[in-house]
Design an enzyme around this catalytic site. Structure first.
Site, PDB file in Angstrom:
ATOM      1  N   VAL A   1      -1.363   3.499  -2.243  1.00  0.00           N
ATOM      2  CA  VAL A   1      -2.100   4.756  -2.271  1.00  0.00           C
ATOM      3  C   VAL A   1      -3.584   4.522  -1.981  1.00  0.00           C
ATOM      4  O   VAL A   1      -4.086   3.424  -2.173  1.00  0.00           O
ATOM      5  CB  VAL A   1      -1.963   5.438  -3.651  1.00  0.00           C
ATOM      6  CG1 VAL A   1      -0.570   5.983  -3.835  1.00  0.00           C
ATOM      7  CG2 VAL A   1      -2.318   4.476  -4.785  1.00  0.00           C
ATOM      8  N   GLY A   2      -4.258   5.561  -1.529  1.00  0.00           N
ATOM      9  CA  GLY A   2      -5.715   5.517  -1.431  1.00  0.00           C
ATOM     10  C   GLY A   2      -6.250   5.309  -0.026  1.00  0.00           C
ATOM     11  O   GLY A   2      -5.507   5.199   0.944  1.00  0.00           O
ATOM     12  N   ASN A   3      -7.583   5.291   0.016  1.00  0.00           N
ATOM     13  CA  ASN A   3      -8.279   5.273   1.300  1.00  0.00           C
ATOM     14  C   ASN A   3      -8.123   3.954   2.046  1.00  0.00           C
ATOM     15  O   ASN A   3      -8.015   3.936   3.266  1.00  0.00           O
ATOM     16  CB  ASN A   3      -9.767   5.545   1.074  1.00  0.00           C
ATOM     17  CG  ASN A   3      -9.981   6.974   0.627  1.00  0.00           C
ATOM     18  OD1 ASN A   3      -9.361   7.887   1.156  1.00  0.00           O
ATOM     19  ND2 ASN A   3     -10.836   7.171  -0.358  1.00  0.00           N
TER      20      ASN A   3
ATOM     21  N   GLU B   1       6.596   3.964  -0.368  1.00  0.00           N
ATOM     22  CA  GLU B   1       6.743   4.929  -1.444  1.00  0.00           C
ATOM     23  C   GLU B   1       6.120   6.261  -1.041  1.00  0.00           C
ATOM     24  O   GLU B   1       6.724   7.306  -1.151  1.00  0.00           O
ATOM     25  CB  GLU B   1       6.022   4.318  -2.638  1.00  0.00           C
ATOM     26  CG  GLU B   1       6.082   5.026  -3.915  1.00  0.00           C
ATOM     27  CD  GLU B   1       5.186   4.287  -4.914  1.00  0.00           C
ATOM     28  OE1 GLU B   1       5.527   3.180  -5.330  1.00  0.00           O
ATOM     29  OE2 GLU B   1       4.132   4.839  -5.244  1.00  0.00           O
TER      30      GLU B   1
ATOM     31  N   ILE C   1      -7.991  -3.342  -8.521  1.00  0.00           N
ATOM     32  CA  ILE C   1      -9.316  -3.178  -9.112  1.00  0.00           C
ATOM     33  C   ILE C   1     -10.047  -4.512  -9.073  1.00  0.00           C
ATOM     34  O   ILE C   1     -11.199  -4.585  -8.660  1.00  0.00           O
ATOM     35  CB  ILE C   1      -9.184  -2.609 -10.539  1.00  0.00           C
ATOM     36  CG1 ILE C   1      -8.835  -1.114 -10.419  1.00  0.00           C
ATOM     37  CG2 ILE C   1     -10.465  -2.818 -11.350  1.00  0.00           C
ATOM     38  CD1 ILE C   1      -8.561  -0.410 -11.702  1.00  0.00           C
TER      39      ILE C   1
ATOM     40  N   LYS D   1     -19.286  -0.380  -7.508  1.00  0.00           N
ATOM     41  CA  LYS D   1     -20.460   0.236  -8.152  1.00  0.00           C
ATOM     42  C   LYS D   1     -21.770  -0.290  -7.549  1.00  0.00           C
ATOM     43  O   LYS D   1     -22.631  -0.852  -8.250  1.00  0.00           O
ATOM     44  CB  LYS D   1     -20.436   0.026  -9.666  1.00  0.00           C
ATOM     45  CG  LYS D   1     -19.157   0.534 -10.347  1.00  0.00           C
ATOM     46  CD  LYS D   1     -19.012   2.037 -10.247  1.00  0.00           C
ATOM     47  CE  LYS D   1     -17.665   2.520 -10.769  1.00  0.00           C
ATOM     48  NZ  LYS D   1     -17.243   3.810 -10.226  1.00  0.00           N
TER      49      LYS D   1
END
Ligand code: COA
Length: 503
Positions: A271-273, A295, A365, A409
């Site tokens: 998932v995600g960018n 998926e 992460i 961050k």
């Protein structure tokens, strides 16, 4: 198609009622299995009506909480609405809703993060308790009561099978042309009677296009006409493009070495960018006639189906932007030939993933210098989303690749750390790590060789010297040990970040 002709079964048509009436049939303390997977195919009306019902109960001083089981993440109308009124006692499995996340991390909601392929069988095994009600969105109902699935399948087969009572939402917003795209396999059994799943190519159809449901169990049918949560993807940034570039180069090398066929092996993309950007990279890359056993089908994969780079895709759900959805719907009859949606117990099944030799690519992460991967927790304690299907794929894939920008961050946090603050995928399940800095191929390397490769290839130059220094001192402290660490300082990196300092 109008609302009227989506319900062709007279017995079920007689059970049509409002969402408010249907929601009132759900009692506090019940476990409710909802459809929905990555923002598609979730019920649009009953959860919001239930949230209102819960709010009214709360105003009258009554506690009203339910267990919410889904396929994966849903949308503000489901997770958001129920979490807002503090109506969820227990949530499982993957979620990504900001209000849910806040409640979970405030200790106001229990959350069980299960491998997505485990959910259905845990319910049949009785590991999760009783499923009281299923609330399932469908695209239509046939004369004989069989159901045309919606834009995701997730755990719907299991919910319809296992729940005592069923509430159906018939959503006329979903394209009627979805009919025929799905493949529901009814051959699952409990051990010791399990049989092999007869799926040997990612594009095989082994089941039937409809969901079965005992009409006697249906207590309400609600008609809706509401869109899925179709979120836009960010255009690939420089960092994602570089990650995609490293993966492409690696795959080309593997083909050259004879370890992968020219058309690769079935792709799984998380998932995600970043995952979406990797698909964009593959779309411009040299590979042809690719396949996917994944998926979620995001924009990037749809583009590849459109361009012809991808011959076929098997998934359990769509997760598309509005633009991509319009593209899909405009040509659904043609796409339907090349897209198969399956229950998540099959899309994520370890047996099938291992047999097909899937190339798994998932976000993370952080990873540590030995290759342990954290996909779920920020600074060891705070849940982000959940493990989703990443573990189903990573452990069983032909190649398991994890990717992340090297820093987060604004450069305050290194995504390569001495020791992962939480581990979802152990060093044994991680073969390749990729950041925009480079790629570390960990296959066949010992822990000490892995540490060198990860620090040199994946860490950001701003953190590389500190990681190299940590590793050097750990080696000196534990000469000859298999996996050297300095236990007193190993989480000093995270502690600095928690104090608001640069890692
Ligand atoms: N420490 C603290 N925060 C971090 C971090 C780190 N090491 N790495 C990333 N983050 C933060 C980012 O800053 C960002 O925060 P924001 O939302 O406040 O901007 C957030 O985490 C998401 O990071 P991003 O780089 O945008 O990554 P992503 O959208 O690719 O998502 C995961 C990464 C890991 C959260 C996502 O892939 C996921 O949920 N994975 C688990 C499930 C999975 O793999 N499913 C696929 C199986 S099919």
């Amino acid at each position: 198609m109008s609302k009227e002709n989506r319900i062709h079964c007279a017995a079920l048509r007689s059970k049509v009622m409002s969402a408010t009436e249907a929601a009132s049939l759900i009692q506090s303390g019940m476990n409710v299995g909802m459809s929905g997977f990555t923002g598609s195919g979730y019920p649009k009306a009953v959860p919001s009506a239930l949230a209102k019902h819960i709010m009214d109960a709360n105003l009258n001083g009554k506690r009203f909480k339910i267990g919410v089981w889904t396929g994966a993440s849903t949308a503000p109308e489901l997770d958001g609405a129920l979490a807002m009124v503090d109506g969820i006692e227990m949530r499982l499995p993957y979620q990504s809703d900001p209000t849910c996340r806040k409640r979970i991390n405030a200790g106001e909601m229990e959350y069980i993060d299960i491998h997505l392929s485990h959910v259905a069988q845990f319910v049949w095994f009785g590991f999760l308790g009783k499923l009281d009600v299923a609330v399932v969105e469908v695209a239509g109902i046939l004369e004989d009561g069989r159901l045309i699935p919606s834009s995701s399948i997730g755990n719907n087969k299991t919910w319809l099978d296992q729940a005592d009572k069923v509430i159906l939402e018939v959503n006329s917003w979903q394209s009627a042309q979805l009919e025929g795209m799905h493949d529901i396999w009814y051959g699952t059994q409990l051990p010791p009677n399990r049989q092999p799943i007869p799926l040997v190519r990612s594009s095989d159809r082994i089941g039937e296009p409809y969901l079965r449901c005992d009409p006697e169990k249906v207590i309400a049918v609600v008609e809706t006409h509401a869109p899925d949560r179709n979120s836009a993807f960010s255009p690939p940034d420089e960092s994602s493009k570089r990650i995609a570039g490293h993966i492409l180069e690696f795959l080309q090398y593997e083909v050259k070495k004879g370890r992968l066929p020219r058309e690769l092996l079935p792709l799984q993309s998380g998932v995600g960018n970043i995952a979406n950007a990797v698909m964009a990279g593959l779309n411009e890359g040299p590979f042809e006639n690719l396949t996917a056993y994944t998926e979620v089908l995001q924009d990037g994969m749809l583009e590849m189906l459109k361009s012809g780079k991808l011959a076929s895709a098997s998934a359990t759900a769509f997760s598309l932007s509005n633009g991509a959805l319009a593209e899909l719907n405009a040509d659904l009859a043609r796409y339907r030939e090349r897209i198969i949606l399956r229950p998540q117990e099959i899309s994520n099944h370890p047996e099938v993933i291992r047999r097909l030799g899937v190339i798994a690519m998932n976000g993370m992460i952080e990873a540590d210098i030995y290759g342990n991967v954290n996909s779920t927790h920020v600074m060891g304690s705070k849940i982000m989303n959940g493990i989703g299907g990443s573990g189903d794929f990573a452990r069983n894939a032909y190649l398991s690749i994890f990717m992340t920008p090297s820093q987060a961050k604004g450069g305050a946090i290194s995504c390569i750390v001495p020791m992962a603050s939480h581990v979802d995928h152990t060093e044994h399940d991680v073969q390749v790590l990729v950041t925009e800095q480079g790629l570390a191929d960990l296959r066949g390397l010992s822990p000490k060789q892995r540490a060198k490769a990860i620090i040199e290839n994946c860490a950001h130059p701003n953190f590389r010297p500190a990681l190299a220094d940590y590793y050097k001192r750990a080696l000196e402290f534990s000469p000859g040990k298999q996996t050297p660490h300095l236990l007193e300082e190993v989480f000093g990196w995270h502690l600095r970040a928690l104090r608001g300092e640069r890692m």
